[in-house]
Design a protein around this motif. Structure first.
Motif, PDB file in Angstrom:
ATOM      1  N   ILE A   1       0.791  -1.386   0.149  1.00 48.33           N
ATOM      2  CA  ILE A   1      -0.067   0.076   0.164  1.00 48.33           C
ATOM      3  C   ILE A   1       0.881   1.266   0.103  1.00 48.33           C
ATOM      4  O   ILE A   1       0.540   2.259  -0.798  1.00 48.33           O
ATOM      5  CB  ILE A   1      -1.060  -0.041   1.316  1.00 48.33           C
ATOM      6  N   GLY A   2       1.933   1.296   0.807  1.00 49.84           N
ATOM      7  CA  GLY A   2       3.133   2.287   0.845  1.00 49.84           C
ATOM      8  C   GLY A   2       3.500   2.672  -0.479  1.00 49.84           C
ATOM      9  O   GLY A   2       3.707   3.682  -1.231  1.00 49.84           O
ATOM     10  N   ILE A   3       4.024   1.555  -1.299  1.00 48.97           N
ATOM     11  CA  ILE A   3       4.489   1.927  -2.408  1.00 48.97           C
ATOM     12  C   ILE A   3       3.835   2.178  -3.745  1.00 48.97           C
ATOM     13  O   ILE A   3       3.923   3.322  -4.166  1.00 48.97           O
ATOM     14  CB  ILE A   3       5.253   0.433  -2.878  1.00 48.97           C
ATOM     15  N   LYS A   4       2.400   1.487  -3.729  1.00 42.90           N
ATOM     16  CA  LYS A   4       1.271   1.970  -4.659  1.00 42.90           C
ATOM     17  C   LYS A   4       1.066   3.476  -4.273  1.00 42.90           C
ATOM     18  O   LYS A   4       0.788   4.068  -5.263  1.00 42.90           O
ATOM     19  CB  LYS A   4       0.325   1.038  -4.429  1.00 42.90           C
ATOM     20  N   THR A   5       0.753   3.765  -2.941  1.00 38.93           N
ATOM     21  CA  THR A   5       0.362   5.209  -2.740  1.00 38.93           C
ATOM     22  C   THR A   5       1.670   6.160  -3.144  1.00 38.93           C
ATOM     23  O   THR A   5       1.523   7.204  -3.703  1.00 38.93           O
ATOM     24  CB  THR A   5       0.347   5.381  -1.105  1.00 38.93           C
ATOM     25  N   ARG A   6       2.771   5.855  -2.823  1.00 37.12           N
ATOM     26  CA  ARG A   6       3.863   6.703  -3.388  1.00 37.12           C
ATOM     27  C   ARG A   6       3.972   6.794  -4.691  1.00 37.12           C
ATOM     28  O   ARG A   6       4.255   8.058  -5.473  1.00 37.12           O
ATOM     29  CB  ARG A   6       5.277   6.145  -2.858  1.00 37.12           C
ATOM     30  N   LEU A   7       3.763   5.821  -5.626  1.00 35.53           N
ATOM     31  CA  LEU A   7       3.533   5.818  -7.046  1.00 35.53           C
ATOM     32  C   LEU A   7       2.362   6.314  -7.752  1.00 35.53           C
ATOM     33  O   LEU A   7       2.285   6.754  -8.828  1.00 35.53           O
ATOM     34  CB  LEU A   7       3.881   4.485  -7.417  1.00 35.53           C
ATOM     35  N   GLY A   8       1.389   7.004  -6.648  1.00 34.42           N
ATOM     36  CA  GLY A   8       0.241   7.502  -7.273  1.00 34.42           C
ATOM     37  C   GLY A   8      -0.740   6.603  -7.707  1.00 34.42           C
ATOM     38  O   GLY A   8      -1.814   6.899  -8.165  1.00 34.42           O
ATOM     39  N   ARG A   9      -0.666   5.373  -7.420  1.00 28.04           N
ATOM     40  CA  ARG A   9      -1.503   4.396  -8.144  1.00 28.04           C
ATOM     41  C   ARG A   9      -2.611   3.968  -7.012  1.00 28.04           C
ATOM     42  O   ARG A   9      -3.641   3.005  -7.318  1.00 28.04           O
ATOM     43  CB  ARG A   9      -0.898   3.075  -8.538  1.00 28.04           C
ATOM     44  N   LEU A  10      -2.614   4.461  -5.913  1.00 29.04           N
ATOM     45  CA  LEU A  10      -3.592   4.189  -4.665  1.00 29.04           C
ATOM     46  C   LEU A  10      -3.630   5.283  -3.859  1.00 29.04           C
ATOM     47  O   LEU A  10      -2.600   6.053  -3.436  1.00 29.04           O
ATOM     48  CB  LEU A  10      -3.171   2.950  -3.939  1.00 29.04           C
TER      49      LEU A  10
END
Length: 135
Positions: free
Chosen positions: A51-60
């Motif tokens: 969730i942290g990675i996808k949030t940082r990438l703007g995907r979540l």
């Protein structure tokens, strides 16, 4: 009243997200198992990482969940499962042509502990490396 066997269920990340935001997306039969007093529901630390990675990438949009992770896990009556080195080693060695590191860790954790994975991920369901609960 039906009898349910005791079950340890590890949530795939998308099931965790749906439980937090839109539980209506989850199959009624899966919700019954997840809410049963005979079930122990687990959330992997790998989901926080994903969730942290996808949030940082703007995907979540996961910042609220990440900010309240400990409280949310406790409020859901779930237990957090840390990622151990043996989980990582097994994830790397799985005989499975799937490159998603988060799915590989979740499957490895379930295999090592004989947990059932609650998921709707077709790749996890098709591989049948662990017991699954189609959610």
């Amino acid at each position: 009243m039906g009898w349910h066997r005791a079950m340890n269920v590890l949530l795939d990340t998308h099931i965790l997200l749906w439980l937090v935001s839109t539980p209506s997306k989850i199959e009624t039969s899966a919700l019954t198992v997840l809410s049963s007093p005979d079930s122990s529901v687990w959330v992997t630390a790998a989901s926080a990482w994903e969730i942290g990675i996808k949030t940082r990438l703007g995907r979540l949009d996961g910042e609220t969940l990440l900010s309240t992770w400990v409280e949310t896990v406790a409020d859901m009556s779930t237990t957090e499962l840390p990622v151990e080195s043996q989980d990582a080693i097994l994830a790397a060695r799985l005989p499975w042509e799937h490159k998603d590191p988060f799915d590989r860790v979740i499957v490895a954790q379930a295999l090592r502990r004989n947990f059932t994975i609650a998921t709707r991920d077709a790749r996890i369901l098709k591989a049948a490396l662990t017991p699954t609960l189609q959610a």
